[in-house]
Design an enzyme around this catalytic site. Structure first.
Site, PDB file in Angstrom:
ATOM      1  N   LYS A 107       0.934  -1.047  -0.097  1.00  0.00           N
ATOM      2  CA  LYS A 107       0.020  -0.219   0.037  1.00  0.00           C
ATOM      3  C   LYS A 107       0.933   1.250   0.190  1.00  0.00           C
ATOM      4  O   LYS A 107       0.435   2.197  -0.515  1.00  0.00           O
ATOM      5  CB  LYS A 107      -0.867  -0.055   1.111  1.00  0.00           C
ATOM      6  CG  LYS A 107      -1.964  -1.114   1.109  1.00  0.00           C
ATOM      7  CD  LYS A 107      -3.146  -0.663   1.841  1.00  0.00           C
ATOM      8  CE  LYS A 107      -4.573  -1.597   1.639  1.00  0.00           C
ATOM      9  NZ  LYS A 107      -4.251  -3.152   1.894  1.00  0.00           N
ATOM     10  N   GLU A 129      -9.778   7.207   3.069  1.00  0.00           N
ATOM     11  CA  GLU A 129     -10.345   6.769   3.857  1.00  0.00           C
ATOM     12  C   GLU A 129      -9.554   5.205   4.336  1.00  0.00           C
ATOM     13  O   GLU A 129      -8.454   4.929   3.713  1.00  0.00           O
ATOM     14  CB  GLU A 129     -11.676   6.045   2.977  1.00  0.00           C
ATOM     15  CG  GLU A 129     -11.171   4.584   1.871  1.00  0.00           C
ATOM     16  CD  GLU A 129     -10.324   4.980   0.952  1.00  0.00           C
ATOM     17  OE1 GLU A 129      -9.988   6.251   0.571  1.00  0.00           O
ATOM     18  OE2 GLU A 129      -9.363   4.278   0.725  1.00  0.00           O
ATOM     19  N   SER A 395       1.902  -9.867  -0.827  1.00  0.00           N
ATOM     20  CA  SER A 395       1.433  -8.485  -0.817  1.00  0.00           C
ATOM     21  C   SER A 395       1.549  -7.665   0.676  1.00  0.00           C
ATOM     22  O   SER A 395       1.825  -6.546   0.848  1.00  0.00           O
ATOM     23  CB  SER A 395       0.033  -8.311  -1.041  1.00  0.00           C
ATOM     24  OG  SER A 395      -0.937  -9.240  -0.233  1.00  0.00           O
TER      25      SER A 395
END
Ligand SMILES: *Cc1c(COP(=O)(O)O)cnc(C)c1O
Length: 420
Positions: A107, A129, A395
């Site tokens: 991310k 968010e 990930s």
């Protein structure tokens, strides 16, 4: 899923995607994507799209991003040969290690790129968010680094479930706002973040966390996450000497998967597998398997595949991994499924847990529960396709999942007398 796209049209759309002619000027990937936003937001999205195309093609901006990715995020992340898994599965397995990126997942690639873009655009504050809090933490870190104040909207239910991540955001200087409206989880947090962006579209920048939402977000996030696949492709050639037969990634909104897949879409020998959260099983509300069980519709500004019931109500979803627990998926994935370039399958909570334990046991790597779905999907594919070379997108790391893991997998305590 119903589709009017025939084989020739599918081949044309794939060729255009590879040539970077998609999304088109309306933000569309064939029938999917677009910009279904309230009129008040259209000028802000138009301005954002202009700046996305300007800065992502600007050598100075991209060189600065690259230096921050190297020096601060820790890129390039390694490619690890997973010999233990390979032996058990009868395959040659490689892991692309986004778990080793700063803040523990992919991310940060997106959060850093967008925070730098926000600064170039003169934003006074960043709005974001978050669901499980991973995107909130990455955004808080990136904004601190870049020097922009940051407000994170988070559902009140999620704030309770994810207390450690809320504290991490505070430590990194972010303001966290509890969203008490709607379902009080990620969906409501996105609505609230959009509402606050409408109030000040010039002064604030909305930093979206996955390859979803109205144009230009799916394209922007794909570009920023493609560093994963670009690195992995080169590392496969250097370390394995060949491209993989299969590249596998988990799919929530779809950002780590599109980042791994997109740079290899032109490599005809490579197959792709996206793995969605199968939850407890195929029943209504028991999973987050959007592409497996959904239908086309509009959510959060984009026409893509969604989970909704017969009355058009967005369905409640379930996954053991909070990061996959979303009823939509990015429009590029909807296109890739429709034209058959990527296959999508599901992995249940149970199979993800067992894959996570297997990876811990033989590789010494505690993966995130999200990523464990990719391992579970890869393991099943390897059984049906023996002797292949498989690249798995790892990930993120699993430290954040320890409360969930302790619930499902009891830790056997050994007393001193028994240890021998
Ligand atoms: C958020 C998250 C995901 C899911 O998001 P995508 O946009 O589908 O990549 C997957 N893995 C980890 C570790 C995450 O934190």
């Amino acid at each position: 899923m119903e589709s009017d796209i025939d084989e020739q049209q599918g081949a044309d759309l794939l060729a255009r995607l590879i040539r970077n002619e998609l999304p088109d000027e309306h933000g569309r990937y064939g029938p999917f994507g677009g910009c279904y936003a309230p009129e008040t937001l259209v000028p802000a999205l138009t301005r954002l799209a202009e700046n996305v195309y300007r800065y992502l093609d600007d050598d100075d901006f991209m060189a600065h991003l690259d230096s921050q990715l190297r020096g601060w995020v820790g890129r390039p992340t390694p490619l690890t040969l997973a010999a233990g898994l390979g032996k058990r599965w009868g395959a040659e397995v490689y892991l692309k290690r986004e778990d080793l990126a700063h803040t523990g997942a992919h991310k940060i690639n997106n959060a850093l790129g967008q925070a730098l873009l926000a600064r170039e655009m003169g934003a006074k504050q960043v709005i974001a968010e978050t669901g499980a809090g991973q995107h909130g933490v990455a955004t808080a870190a990136a904004c601190a680094r870049v020097g922009i104040p940051c407000t994170v909207y988070m559902g009140a239910v999620d704030i309770q479930r994810q207390a450690p991540n809320v504290d991490r955001m505070y430590q990194l200087g972010a303001k966290v706002v509890a969203v008490e409206t709607g379902d009080r989880t990620l969906r409501a947090a996105i609505d609230e973040a959009f509402r606050n962006w409408v109030a000040d579209p010039e002064g604030s920048y909305y930093l979206l966390g996955s390859a979803v939402g109205p144009h230009p977000y799916p394209y922007l996030v794909q570009r920023l996450q493609s560093v994963i696949g670009t690195e992995a492709r080169e590392q496969m050639l250097n370390i394995a000497g060949e491209l993989p037969d299969l590249a596998v990634a988990c799919v929530g909104g779809g950002s780590n998967a599109i980042g791994l897949f997109h740079p290899m879409l032109a490599d005809d020998s490579v197959e792709f597998l996206g793995v969605e959260a199968g939850g407890h099983g195929p029943g209504l509300g028991d999973n987050s398997a959007t592409l497996a069980a959904g239908k086309p519709g509009v959510l959060h500004g984009s026409y893509s595949v969604l989970l909704y019931d017969g009355d058009g109500q967005i369905q409640d979803t379930h996954s053991i991994s909070a990061g996959l627990d979303y009823p939509g998926v990015g429009p590029e994935h909807s296109l890739l499924k429709t034209i058959g370039r990527v296959s999508y399958v599901t992995a249940t909570d149970e199979s993800a847990l067992s894959a996570l334990q297997e990876c811990c046991a033989v590789e010494g790597i505690l993966s995130a529960l999200e990523s464990a779905h990719a391992f579970a999907g890869a393991r099943e594919w390897a059984q049906q396709n023996p002797g292949k070379r498989i690249l798995i997108g790892l990930s993120g790391r699993g430290d954040k999942d320890m409360p969930t893991l302790s619930q499902h997998i009891p830790s056997p305590l050994v007393a001193t007398g028994d240890a021998a």
